[in-house]
Enzyme design. Sequence first.
Site, short mmCIF file in Angstrom:
data_model
loop_
_atom_site.label_atom_id
_atom_site.label_comp_id
_atom_site.label_asym_id
_atom_site.label_seq_id
_atom_site.Cartn_x
_atom_site.Cartn_y
_atom_site.Cartn_z
N LYS A 1 0.81 -1.21 0.00
CA LYS A 1 0.00 0.00 0.00
C LYS A 1 0.85 1.26 0.00
CE LYS A 1 -4.25 -1.87 2.00
NZ LYS A 1 -3.85 -3.25 2.32
C1 LIG Z 1 -4.52 -4.38 1.63
C2 LIG Z 1 -3.84 -5.69 1.61
C3 LIG Z 1 -4.25 -6.74 0.75
C4 LIG Z 1 -5.48 -6.63 -0.13
O1 LIG Z 1 -5.34 -5.69 -1.17
P1 LIG Z 1 -6.64 -5.17 -1.94
O2 LIG Z 1 -6.13 -4.13 -2.89
O3 LIG Z 1 -7.53 -4.59 -0.88
O4 LIG Z 1 -7.26 -6.33 -2.61
C5 LIG Z 1 -3.52 -7.92 0.74
N1 LIG Z 1 -2.44 -8.08 1.54
C6 LIG Z 1 -2.01 -7.10 2.38
C7 LIG Z 1 -0.85 -7.36 3.24
C8 LIG Z 1 -2.70 -5.87 2.44
O5 LIG Z 1 -2.27 -4.93 3.28
#
Ligand SMILES: *Cc1c(COP(=O)(O)O)cnc(C)c1O
Length: 433
Positions: free
Chosen positions: A107
């Site tokens: 993210k």
């Molecule tokens: C947010 C997150 C996901 C999921 O990603 P999306 O874009 O919401 O599908 C998967 N793994 C981790 C570690 C995350 O922080």
Amino acid sequence: MEYYSTNGKAPKATLRKAVVKGLAEDRGLYMPQTIPHLPESFFREIGSLSFRELSYRIADAFFGEDIPADKLKGIVYDTLSFDCPLVEVSPGIYSLELFHGPTLAFKDVGARFMARLLQYFTEEEGHRQVNVLVATSGDTGSAVANGFLGVEGVHVYVLYPKGKVSPIQECQFTTLGRNITAVEVDGVFDDCQAMVKNAFMDSELNDAMKLTSANSINVARFLPQSFYYFWAYTQMRRLGVSKEIVACTPSGNFGNICAGLFGKRMGLPVKRFIAANNANSVFYEFLRDGEYRPRPSVRTIANAMDVGDPSNFARIWDLYGKSHEAVCRDISGVTYSDAQIEETIRDVYRQRGYLCDPHGACGYRALKEGLRESEAGFFCETAHPAKFKDTVERIIGEEVAVPPKLAAFMKGEKKSVPMSREFTDFKNYLLDR
Ligand SMILES: *Cc1c(COP(=O)(O)O)cnc(C)c1O
């Protein structure tokens, strides 16, 4: 470029409006009016481009009309100030490590990009401060807070439920200070989310200050995630992989995989995608029978994917012209129980010496079970295993070393503003600032 709403009842928006507002007036998600196909020349050169240069070319295709080239290049280069290496875990299965950024999770990419884009827009508008409100159960708050740290003209309020986020996650947004304020709400995650939603709907508050949201509904957060799918593809070819390539994304709100699907539409030669779910299997079931049935999420050890109504489903549905058959041509799904996730982490560690986090483990297993003879694949390793230290240590029966970046957060001084779960208290606090 113009942006339309997936609900089709809101006026078209400029990039600026789509980024600053987040959600369209009709509660739909913004989609770019056209998805540019990258030129032949790009694919001829792709093998010799750096990660940053390759990403800039993609960003230019989407945002080039709206942002001057030098600014956009600055935004992309600043966002990607860390590597995304590709590691072979077992024959034909590669891990795309997206956890080398400031908070050790993927993210970071979208959050940093969005922060820089917002900064550009506020500078242009003569510096009226923008306030980002974000409710978090852990990971989103840390990525957004670190992405926006020190960004002029933007103040971030991270609302989190008291006592309900892990100590590692908590210190990733409570120790920063500067333009980041952590608000510790005496309630649960849903209370935090409700307070943020109320704030966006409160006219008195919106007249007094400029508010925006930073979750993956925002085009500036999800689109940049397409960069690293191209990078993974390029690296596999450079390593001499000549088979057809499959991409696998551990998915919760489906922002990450959606960015990969946009990449395919731009010409990325990935053959197909796999959406890996934990026990929250709404999308998996949708693929099976074409019915989308959102429901409350259940708790799992891959908790960043505990989502019962994935917000980016609307984007995928729109991208494929609301055709179940078309979606199924490009995407298949899997769902794994906590026991299966644990088994995978243990087996991959013992047999391959590679430590997956609980989310990445779903991705690895999906490729292991789903790859055909003619295919090789990569999965997004979405977080460093040390972010889920207790869980992973219990599973492998060994200590997991905490990377220095993570340890540094834990040394900082925790500061947060205590808050009741009443919206009026939060509102008065904001108005008094
Ligand atoms: C947010 C997150 C996901 C999921 O990603 P999306 O874009 O919401 O599908 C998967 N793994 C981790 C570690 C995350 O922080």
